[in-house]
Design an enzyme around this catalytic site. Structure first.
Site, PDB file in Angstrom:
ATOM      1  CG  ASN A  36      -7.390  55.665 -66.217  1.00  0.00           C
ATOM      2  OD1 ASN A  36      -6.408  55.433 -66.913  1.00  0.00           O
ATOM      3  ND2 ASN A  36      -7.272  56.193 -65.004  1.00  0.00           N
ATOM      4  CB  SER A  81      -5.611  52.141 -65.444  1.00  0.00           C
ATOM      5  OG  SER A  81      -6.578  52.899 -64.758  1.00  0.00           O
ATOM      6  CG  ASP A 104       0.268  60.603 -62.884  1.00  0.00           C
ATOM      7  OD1 ASP A 104      -0.815  61.005 -63.349  1.00  0.00           O
ATOM      8  OD2 ASP A 104       0.485  60.498 -61.664  1.00  0.00           O
ATOM      9  CD  GLU A 161      17.362  49.052 -60.694  1.00  0.00           C
ATOM     10  OE1 GLU A 161      17.238  49.986 -59.881  1.00  0.00           O
ATOM     11  OE2 GLU A 161      17.786  47.922 -60.386  1.00  0.00           O
ATOM     12  NE  ARG A 216      -1.033  65.748 -61.084  1.00  0.00           N
ATOM     13  CZ  ARG A 216      -0.009  64.972 -60.734  1.00  0.00           C
ATOM     14  NH1 ARG A 216       0.865  65.388 -59.860  1.00  0.00           N
ATOM     15  NH2 ARG A 216       0.122  63.786 -61.281  1.00  0.00           N
ATOM     16  CD1 TRP A 217       2.286  70.226 -68.878  1.00  0.00           C
ATOM     17  CD2 TRP A 217       0.402  70.453 -70.098  1.00  0.00           C
ATOM     18  NE1 TRP A 217       2.610  70.907 -70.036  1.00  0.00           N
ATOM     19  CE2 TRP A 217       1.477  71.063 -70.792  1.00  0.00           C
ATOM     20  CE3 TRP A 217      -0.865  70.461 -70.667  1.00  0.00           C
ATOM     21  CZ2 TRP A 217       1.298  71.670 -72.040  1.00  0.00           C
ATOM     22  CZ3 TRP A 217      -1.041  71.078 -71.904  1.00  0.00           C
ATOM     23  CH2 TRP A 217       0.041  71.672 -72.571  1.00  0.00           C
ATOM     24  NE  ARG A 262      -0.796  56.521 -56.627  1.00  0.00           N
ATOM     25  CZ  ARG A 262      -0.855  57.781 -56.201  1.00  0.00           C
ATOM     26  NH1 ARG A 262      -0.211  58.140 -55.099  1.00  0.00           N
ATOM     27  NH2 ARG A 262      -1.546  58.681 -56.855  1.00  0.00           N
TER      28      ARG A 262
HETATM   29  C1  FPP Z   1      -2.492  60.115 -66.444  1.00  0.00           C
HETATM   30  O1  FPP Z   1      -2.525  61.503 -66.189  1.00  0.00           O
HETATM   31  C2  FPP Z   1      -2.754  59.882 -67.858  1.00  0.00           C
HETATM   32  C3  FPP Z   1      -3.786  59.149 -68.350  1.00  0.00           C
HETATM   33  C4  FPP Z   1      -4.781  58.474 -67.494  1.00  0.00           C
HETATM   34  C5  FPP Z   1      -4.005  59.012 -69.799  1.00  0.00           C
HETATM   35  C6  FPP Z   1      -2.763  58.932 -70.647  1.00  0.00           C
HETATM   36  C7  FPP Z   1      -3.170  59.123 -72.037  1.00  0.00           C
HETATM   37  C8  FPP Z   1      -2.438  59.708 -73.001  1.00  0.00           C
HETATM   38  C9  FPP Z   1      -1.039  60.165 -72.812  1.00  0.00           C
HETATM   39  C10 FPP Z   1      -3.002  59.945 -74.361  1.00  0.00           C
HETATM   40  C11 FPP Z   1      -3.463  58.743 -75.125  1.00  0.00           C
HETATM   41  C12 FPP Z   1      -2.410  57.820 -75.484  1.00  0.00           C
HETATM   42  C13 FPP Z   1      -2.080  57.364 -76.701  1.00  0.00           C
HETATM   43  C14 FPP Z   1      -1.213  56.201 -76.747  1.00  0.00           C
HETATM   44  C15 FPP Z   1      -2.473  57.981 -77.972  1.00  0.00           C
HETATM   45  P1  FPP Z   1      -3.680  62.075 -65.259  1.00  0.00           P
HETATM   46  O2  FPP Z   1      -4.855  62.419 -66.097  1.00  0.00           O
HETATM   47  O3  FPP Z   1      -3.975  61.102 -64.160  1.00  0.00           O
HETATM   48  O4  FPP Z   1      -3.006  63.367 -64.702  1.00  0.00           O
HETATM   49  P2  FPP Z   1      -3.246  64.025 -63.276  1.00  0.00           P
HETATM   50  O5  FPP Z   1      -2.675  63.064 -62.260  1.00  0.00           O
HETATM   51  O6  FPP Z   1      -2.462  65.285 -63.366  1.00  0.00           O
HETATM   52  O7  FPP Z   1      -4.718  64.236 -63.122  1.00  0.00           O
END
Ligand code: FPP
Length: 241
Positions: A79, A76, A31, A208, A35-36, A195
């Protein structure tokens, strides 16, 4: 008079900690990509690119320190509600990653989740990668279009389709997507959220939990070490005394 200087943790120490603590399976809720990016005035999609880059580093390091299974939450079932452009960017990252993953020689890949609503071309590529890598010594499970409740319903329906009317815990354990892996010993969530967000609902019963304030692209080796060391200090009783 002089404060004790903190010694850096060297990889050999962590290998020992992993071994002695019985840590085999770490699952990550990656997660904080959005924000990053926002903190850097970048589009959210670039946060996911940085997240994908970090995912590869985390997999490599985990393998090197003796972890046997890594599971990541990449997309998810919820998403899909994100803007089309962001969903498309994550799909593209996955598509690109499949090419890179095929070149790995020690990693077995399994995609967990509902593939039915994934683009048929990507779905086909997921299956090919799984077949190509089957039986390799280090396992990466990529949760894609994954929901923990959805997985349990899917498992129950599989058991019922055999004509059964009463089911038990083992039936579900045997029919979740990760049925050939031990449950995660440790679930790490980055991004300063506390969560589980529908991740591994069945498998996490005795995991854990470890939460980090770092955004996923900033979660580096030293952070993994800290999570592993924290895990090694936990007393796991599995309901016993
Ligand atoms: C949650 O951060 C991250 C995701 C919903 C996507 C994760 C996807 C990747 C790391 C890249 C694709 C993966 C592979 C395996 C190549 P967020 O967007 O919810 O962040 P935020 O809470 O800061 O908005």
């Amino acid at each position: 008079m002089f404060g004790k200087k903190k010694q850096p943790i060297i990889k050999e120490d962590i290998i020992g900690v992993v071994k002695n603590s019985g840590l085999r399976h770490i699952a990550y809720i990656m997660d904080g990509n959005g924000r990053w990016a926002t903190e850097r005035s970048l589009p959210r999609e670039l946060g996911h690119s940085a997240g994908a880059k970090n995912f590869k580093e985390v997999v490599k390091y985990s393998k090197n320190v003796g972890i046997r299974y890594v599971t990541v939450y990449a997309f998810s079932t919820e998403n899909w509600k994100r803007p089309e452009r962001e969903v498309a960017a994550i799909m593209k990252l996955l598509d690109q990653y499949i090419d890179e993953a095929a070149l790995e020689d020690e990693i077995e890949f399994l995609f967990i989740g509902d593939r039915e609503s994934v683009d048929p071309r990507i779905k086909e590529r997921m299956s090919s990668l799984e077949s190509l890598t089957v039986g390799r010594p280090f396992r990466v499970n990529i949760a894609f279009n994954y929901g923990g409740r959805d997985e349990i319903v899917h498992a129950v329906n599989r058991v019922l389709s055999d004509g059964r009317t009463v089911i038990n815990e083992k039936d579900i354990t045997d029919n979740v997507y990760t049925s050939d892996c031990p449950d995660p010993d440790l679930i790490v969530r980055t991004g300063a959220e506390f969560r589980i967000s529908n991740f591994l609902m069945w498998q996490s019963a005795y995991s854990e939990l470890y939460f980090s304030d770092k955004m996923w692209p900033d979660f580096k080796q030293a952070d993994i070490d800290a999570a592993i060391i924290e895990f090694s200090k936990r007393k796991r009783r599995f309901g016993g005394v």
